[in-house]
Design a protein around this motif. Structure first.
Motif, PDB file in Angstrom:
ATOM      1  N   SER A 128      23.392   6.472   3.808  1.00 23.68           N
ATOM      2  CA  SER A 128      24.579   5.745   3.354  1.00 23.68           C
ATOM      3  C   SER A 128      24.912   6.082   1.912  1.00 23.68           C
ATOM      4  O   SER A 128      26.079   6.307   1.562  1.00 23.68           O
ATOM      5  N   MET A 129      23.886   6.132   1.073  1.00 22.00           N
ATOM      6  CA  MET A 129      24.131   6.433  -0.335  1.00 22.00           C
ATOM      7  C   MET A 129      24.621   7.864  -0.511  1.00 22.00           C
ATOM      8  O   MET A 129      25.522   8.127  -1.319  1.00 22.00           O
ATOM      9  N   MET A 130      24.063   8.783   0.241  1.00 24.67           N
ATOM     10  CA  MET A 130      24.508  10.171   0.138  1.00 24.67           C
ATOM     11  C   MET A 130      25.926  10.338   0.680  1.00 24.67           C
ATOM     12  O   MET A 130      26.709  11.131   0.154  1.00 24.67           O
ATOM     13  N   GLY A 131      26.264   9.575   1.724  1.00 26.90           N
ATOM     14  CA  GLY A 131      27.630   9.599   2.229  1.00 26.90           C
ATOM     15  C   GLY A 131      28.607   9.073   1.188  1.00 26.90           C
ATOM     16  O   GLY A 131      29.710   9.611   1.031  1.00 26.90           O
ATOM     17  N   LEU A 132      28.209   8.036   0.454  1.00 26.04           N
ATOM     18  CA  LEU A 132      29.054   7.503  -0.619  1.00 26.04           C
ATOM     19  C   LEU A 132      29.266   8.565  -1.701  1.00 26.04           C
ATOM     20  O   LEU A 132      30.377   8.731  -2.216  1.00 26.04           O
ATOM     21  N   VAL A 133      28.208   9.288  -2.037  1.00 31.79           N
ATOM     22  CA  VAL A 133      28.291  10.306  -3.084  1.00 31.79           C
ATOM     23  C   VAL A 133      29.222  11.445  -2.678  1.00 31.79           C
ATOM     24  O   VAL A 133      29.989  11.963  -3.495  1.00 31.79           O
ATOM     25  N   LEU A 134      29.180  11.836  -1.407  1.00 33.33           N
ATOM     26  CA  LEU A 134      29.943  12.988  -0.948  1.00 33.33           C
ATOM     27  C   LEU A 134      31.331  12.632  -0.434  1.00 33.33           C
ATOM     28  O   LEU A 134      32.079  13.530  -0.021  1.00 33.33           O
ATOM     29  N   ALA A 135      31.687  11.357  -0.424  1.00 35.30           N
ATOM     30  CA  ALA A 135      32.963  10.929   0.158  1.00 35.30           C
ATOM     31  C   ALA A 135      34.136  11.651  -0.501  1.00 35.30           C
ATOM     32  O   ALA A 135      34.174  11.836  -1.719  1.00 35.30           O
ATOM     33  N   ASN A 136      35.104  12.031   0.340  1.00 30.07           N
ATOM     34  CA  ASN A 136      36.259  12.779  -0.136  1.00 30.07           C
ATOM     35  C   ASN A 136      37.493  11.905  -0.340  1.00 30.07           C
ATOM     36  O   ASN A 136      38.494  12.374  -0.871  1.00 30.07           O
ATOM     37  N   ASN A 137      37.449  10.672   0.129  1.00 27.06           N
ATOM     38  CA  ASN A 137      38.548   9.763  -0.167  1.00 27.06           C
ATOM     39  C   ASN A 137      37.989   8.357  -0.379  1.00 27.06           C
ATOM     40  O   ASN A 137      36.862   8.058   0.022  1.00 27.06           O
ATOM     41  N   ILE A 138      38.779   7.521  -1.017  1.00 22.48           N
ATOM     42  CA  ILE A 138      38.265   6.220  -1.440  1.00 22.48           C
ATOM     43  C   ILE A 138      37.965   5.327  -0.244  1.00 22.48           C
ATOM     44  O   ILE A 138      37.022   4.524  -0.278  1.00 22.48           O
TER      45      ILE A 138
END
Length: 617
Positions: A128-138
């Motif tokens: 989850s944290m890595m997905g937050l870091v790599l997210a491409n939109n808000i």
């Protein structure tokens, strides 16, 4: 170098381990642990390769997949990989790896299914944290943001059969959700105004919000509300000390580089947009500096070693926010970078001490440095790094923040942070002197010893990074400069270094003298200033205020809402149902099945129609 593949490997390795553990092997706790550790190690390797080859990343890596189709303003799900996200990925992976290895020894008394559940939660949290870091939109960031919140709820409440842990998990969940209401409101306003939530677009067109004037500032402040909750800024800081009810490795994971760092990372990610609004930056600066000072005052009176570190985390998060609010992405983010290592080290060291003496109270410890030298020495490294003494990592990042805040025209934030330098050194010195020096204060402390290899490995690994991470300041500064607009150079007055180091040394020496040679000074002070002492113990009564609002207002409103739903909303619906049934029963009597009766009804109806029609003329 295929950065995209490495990023996807780093992201999905923990998710695969979560799926394998959750579906197939949760009952085999030790095997689950090895699967989870291997997965996060793969993530660490992938992020390390990307970090070591960062010079070869000439352009951000952007990969989009259609997520929410629409005629206009489609939303994509994807990854956005640049220098900032790669550094953050490494931080998350390293701390998660160290914590998971440490947990092998710390959680060895858990039953196999319980241990499997623990590592499943860990894997999902890391993903989850890595997905937050790599997210491409808000919006994608918000989805992972909420998933991080759910995982923190599960980990803080891991000992769900303990009322304190269950309450702490709920408190963390609902307080952070209070901030998230502002986040999603700002997100929706941004979407309806521009139809674009793409992070890459926003940070490369930061001026688009300026045309909205005050509304643009309002949108950013609402988004920042999410960071206030997640990163425990005043007044939504109250959940974080109670989160200590979870296992100590969970505290290290949450408080070092993952959940609480999410708010700081979000502001860093959108920094080019925030910096266009000086009024918003001022709010971030004053709130961060006040939070740093405010939390440090409460840490001084804590006897639970984990709570001392919890308030320290709140204080250091305030430092990070102050650095960002002062206009320096490097200062704020670099402190996140160094803090991750020495704060994880301190929590894991505290866990080793607790594991040895079977108590969280520093007054049940004492003499641990002689009996557990690895724990004592590594914990001391964390203490000195947090106090900001050279050449440890905390010195470099703290100095950058003080420099930028000092150059700000309003000196109030600088005063808050300068006092906090002394308070930080004092409360950490107090905790170390009482817990690790002197004589044992309990039978368990007399028999204390260093933990097993898995726990010592993590302590030594994080201690190395706590020592040397500060020397990479120029590299990180360069990598962030490549991507983001840099604020103009500021003066670096030499007296600031002497002032902060002097205050740090004074705080450490004062705590050593008082708590090793003149304990009566602390006892007399707490008696003479009993009102202040009680106020600090009661956390300035802010928790009491929240509880009063909950009990006297929210419960009353929820009770009224329940009454309204049962008696008004349901009452109207039930009345319609009842009336319809009564009318149906009445009309049923005319359904005789006799043709002559039906002919009479038709005739009567026809006559009524004639009367009505001709009566209108």
């Amino acid at each position: 170098m295929d950065f995209q593949t490495l990023a996807l490997v780093s992201l999905f390795s923990p998710f695969v381990s979560f799926w394998i553990i959750g579906v197939f092997i949760r009952k085999w706790g030790r095997f689950s642990a090895y699967v989870s550790i291997f997965a996060v190690f793969v993530s660490l390797l992938a992020s390390s390769v990307m970090l070591l080859n960062l010079e070869h990343l000439k352009e951000p890596v952007i990969k989009n997949f259609l997520w929410l189709p629409a005629k206009e303003n489609q939303i994509y799900f994807g990854i956005f990989l640049d220098n900032l996200s790669i550094i953050m990925l490494f931080i998350v992976a390293l701390v998660a790896f160290a914590v998971q290895v440490y947990s092998l020894g710390y959680m060895d008394t858990e039953t196999p299914p319980s241990l499997g559940r623990y590592y499943a939660y860990h894997s999902l949290f890391t993903f989850s944290m890595m997905g937050l870091v790599l997210a491409n939109n808000i919006l994608e960031m918000f989805v992972f943001w909420e998933l991080v919140g759910v995982c923190s709820y599960l980990l803080i409440g891991f000992y769900y059969y303990k009322p304190e842990a269950a309450r702490a998990a709920l408190k963390a969940f609902w307080i952070t959700k209070l901030g998230d209401v502002g986040f999603i409101t700002g997100l929706l306003l941004l979407y309806f105004k521009f139809g674009n939530l793409d992070i890459h677009y926003l940070i490369h067109n930061p001026g688009i919000l300026k045309g909205l004037g005050a509304l643009g500032s309002g949108i950013l402040l609402l988004i920042f509300c999410g960071a206030i909750g997640k990163s425990a800024q005043f007044p939504l800081h109250i959940w974080l000390p109670d989160a200590m009810e979870g296992p100590t490795p969970v505290s290290a994971l949450i408080h070092a580089a993952t959940m609480v760092a999410a708010g700081v990372y979000m502001v860093s990610r959108l920094f080019p947009v925030f910096v266009e609004f000086p009024d918003v930056m001022w709010v971030i600066l004053i709130l961060g500096s006040f939070t740093a000072f405010f939390a440090a005052t409460m840490a001084i009176v804590q006897d639970d070693i984990k709570r001392v570190l919890a308030y320290s985390t709140i204080s250091q998060l305030g430092y990070m926010m102050a650095g960002l609010g002062a206009g320096s992405l490097f200062a704020g983010f670099f402190h996140l970078f160094t803090h991750a290592y020495f704060k994880a080290l301190l929590f894991l060291g505290a866990g080793a001490a607790i594991h040895a003496v079977h108590s969280n109270s520093i007054w049940d410890m004492g003499g641990l440095l002689k009996r557990a030298p690895v724990t004592g020495i590594t914990f001391l490294i964390g203490v000195l790094a947090l106090a900001g003494l050279p050449p440890l990592s905390g010195f470099f990042s703290k100095e950058e923040i003080l420099v930028y805040v000092f150059n700000y025209e309003n000196k109030l934030p600088f005063i808050f942070l300068t006092i906090t330098v002394f308070l930080t050194a004092f409360y950490m010195g107090r905790a170390y002197v009482v817990a690790f020096l002197g004589s044992p204060r309990s039978k368990h402390a007399e028999k204390a010893h260093d933990p097993d290899f898995s726990m010592k490995f993590s302590l030594i690994l994080l201690a190395i990074f706590a020592i040397f991470a500060g020397f990479y300041a120029k590299d990180i500064h360069h990598f962030l400069e490549v991507v983001f607009h840099k604020k103009g150079e500021v003066s670096h007055p030499s007296f600031l270094m002497y002032l902060s180091v002097g205050l740090g040394l004074f705080g450490l020496l004062s705590s050593y003298y008082i708590y090793s040679r003149a304990l009566y000074i602390a006892q007399n002070a707490s008696t003479k200033f009993s009102f202040i002492h009680k106020t600090l113990i009661r956390r300035y009564y802010i928790d009491d205020l929240f509880e009063w609002v909950y009990r006297k207002i929210l419960l009353l409103l929820s009770g009224f809402a329940g009454w309204w739903d049962r008696h008004v909303v349901d009452g109207i619906v039930n009345w319609i149902i009842y009336s319809t049934a009564r009318i149906g029963r009445s009309l049923r009597t005319i359904q005789t099945g006799v043709v002559q009766d039906y002919m009479i009804y038709i005739t009567i109806g026809f006559i009524l129609l004639i009367v009505i029609v001709f009566g209108r003329f």
